[in-house]
Design an enzyme around this catalytic site. Structure first.
Site, PDB file in Angstrom:
ATOM      1  N   TYR A  51       0.779  -1.423  -0.142  1.00  0.00           N
ATOM      2  CA  TYR A  51       0.159  -0.066   0.001  1.00  0.00           C
ATOM      3  C   TYR A  51       0.734   1.217  -0.076  1.00  0.00           C
ATOM      4  O   TYR A  51       0.516   2.236  -0.274  1.00  0.00           O
ATOM      5  CB  TYR A  51      -0.944   0.004   1.242  1.00  0.00           C
ATOM      6  CG  TYR A  51      -1.860  -1.213   1.472  1.00  0.00           C
ATOM      7  CD1 TYR A  51      -2.317  -1.828   0.385  1.00  0.00           C
ATOM      8  CD2 TYR A  51      -2.612  -1.234   2.554  1.00  0.00           C
ATOM      9  CE1 TYR A  51      -3.147  -3.139   0.596  1.00  0.00           C
ATOM     10  CE2 TYR A  51      -3.510  -2.226   2.622  1.00  0.00           C
ATOM     11  CZ  TYR A  51      -3.597  -3.155   1.426  1.00  0.00           C
ATOM     12  OH  TYR A  51      -4.509  -4.206   1.850  1.00  0.00           O
ATOM     13  N   HIS A 109       0.651 -11.580   1.985  1.00  0.00           N
ATOM     14  CA  HIS A 109      -0.345 -10.846   1.114  1.00  0.00           C
ATOM     15  C   HIS A 109      -1.012 -11.704   0.276  1.00  0.00           C
ATOM     16  O   HIS A 109      -2.481 -11.908   0.279  1.00  0.00           O
ATOM     17  CB  HIS A 109      -0.072  -9.639   0.679  1.00  0.00           C
ATOM     18  CG  HIS A 109      -0.823  -8.423   0.301  1.00  0.00           C
ATOM     19  ND1 HIS A 109      -0.364  -7.340   0.199  1.00  0.00           N
ATOM     20  CD2 HIS A 109      -2.188  -8.501   0.318  1.00  0.00           C
ATOM     21  CE1 HIS A 109      -1.716  -6.529   0.139  1.00  0.00           C
ATOM     22  NE2 HIS A 109      -2.628  -7.311   0.122  1.00  0.00           N
TER      23      HIS A 109
END
Length: 279
Positions: A51, A109
């Protein structure tokens, strides 16, 4: 201030039953928004290396009036750093970016099964936990076969699996497997990320009956499924609204009505963990 129930993970860490998603919250405005969420009562913050806002989350934590040890901060390892040494160094880099001494949760992730290094990545997270970099380790977007392999090869079970979950894709089979294995289900994009979920008449009708917003009804549905939603909200109004989901309860019939919206092709972007590769 809202009273938020808690969930205890299989490794003993206790976390709030709702969190705050920080995806795309960046810069000064992002830090201000995250700080405001903390002041309103959010204690679980979700970020990721990918992010590119771990630093913003760390800055918001330093600006907030709530002590660090009252917060639970989660970040995630990207697919391009699954090799053992890279994974361990990336965990350290995440700490440096956030200027934090530790993360409460750190997750892989995506499994990236074609590259097939997720077991190495998991071994690195096990070591990161031993070193005190993180308190609890888990995964994102993993299928049962991926998690079974982690346990078979390392003996360590993920505490949590963060997956796409919303009324169009209710993950019924995976949630049942998680429950059997004592792995918490955490929901990303719990409100569907800009699609039409909150406009469905089944949901708007329920919202009218309770005097709640459609988003609150959907988040309450997550809670009653036993899932942990992490909605993102930029405005203080929506941040506050998303926390106000513990003062009403959906009936079994209403739960089934919302469950009936699920679709075989309900994923937002067709990101099937069996084949999808994230870097």
């Amino acid at each position: 201030m809202h009273i938020i129930p808690t969930i205890t993970l299989n490794d003993g860490l206790t976390i709030p039953a709702i969190g705050f998603g920080t995806y795309s919250l960046k810069g000064e405005a992002g830090a201000a928004g995250i700080k405001n969420a903390i002041e309103l009562g959010y204690r679980l913050l979700d970020t990721a290396f990918r992010y590119e806002n771990e630093g913003v989350v760390g800055e918001a934590v330093r600006q907030a009036s709530v002590h660090r040890n009252e917060l639970l901060i989660c970040s995630k390892l990207p697919g391009k750093h699954h090799a053992y040494q890279e994974a361990l160094e990336t965990t350290q880099e995440s700490l440096y970016r956030g200027r934090l001494d530790y993360y409460d949760l750190y997750l892989i992730h995506w499994p990236n099964p074609r590259i097939n290094l997720y077991v190495e990545a998991w071994q690195a997270l096990i070591e990161a936990k031993k070193r005190g970099y993180v308190r609890s380790i888990g995964v994102c977007n993993f299928l049962p076969e991926h998690m079974e392999r982690l346990v078979a090869e390392t003996g360590v079970k993920p505490s949590l699996n963060q997956v796409e979950l919303h009324p169009y894709f209710n993950q019924e089979k995976l949630r049942a497997w998680h429950k059997d294995q004592h792995i918490v289900t955490e929901s990303w994009s719990p409100l569907g990320r800009g699609n039409s979920i909150t406009e469905q008449p089944e949901i708007t009708g329920i919202a009218q009956r309770y005097g709640k917003s459609p988003s609150q009804v959907v988040l309450r549905w997550h809670i009653q499924l036993g899932a942990l939603p992490i909605p993102r909200a930029r405005s203080a109004e929506h941040q506050q609204e998303n926390l106000a989901v513990f003062d009403f309860e959906l009936s079994p019939e209403e739960m089934e009505l919302i469950n009936g919206l699920t679709r075989a092709d309900g994923r937002l972007q067709d990101q099937d963990p069996a084949v999808y590769e994230e870097f």
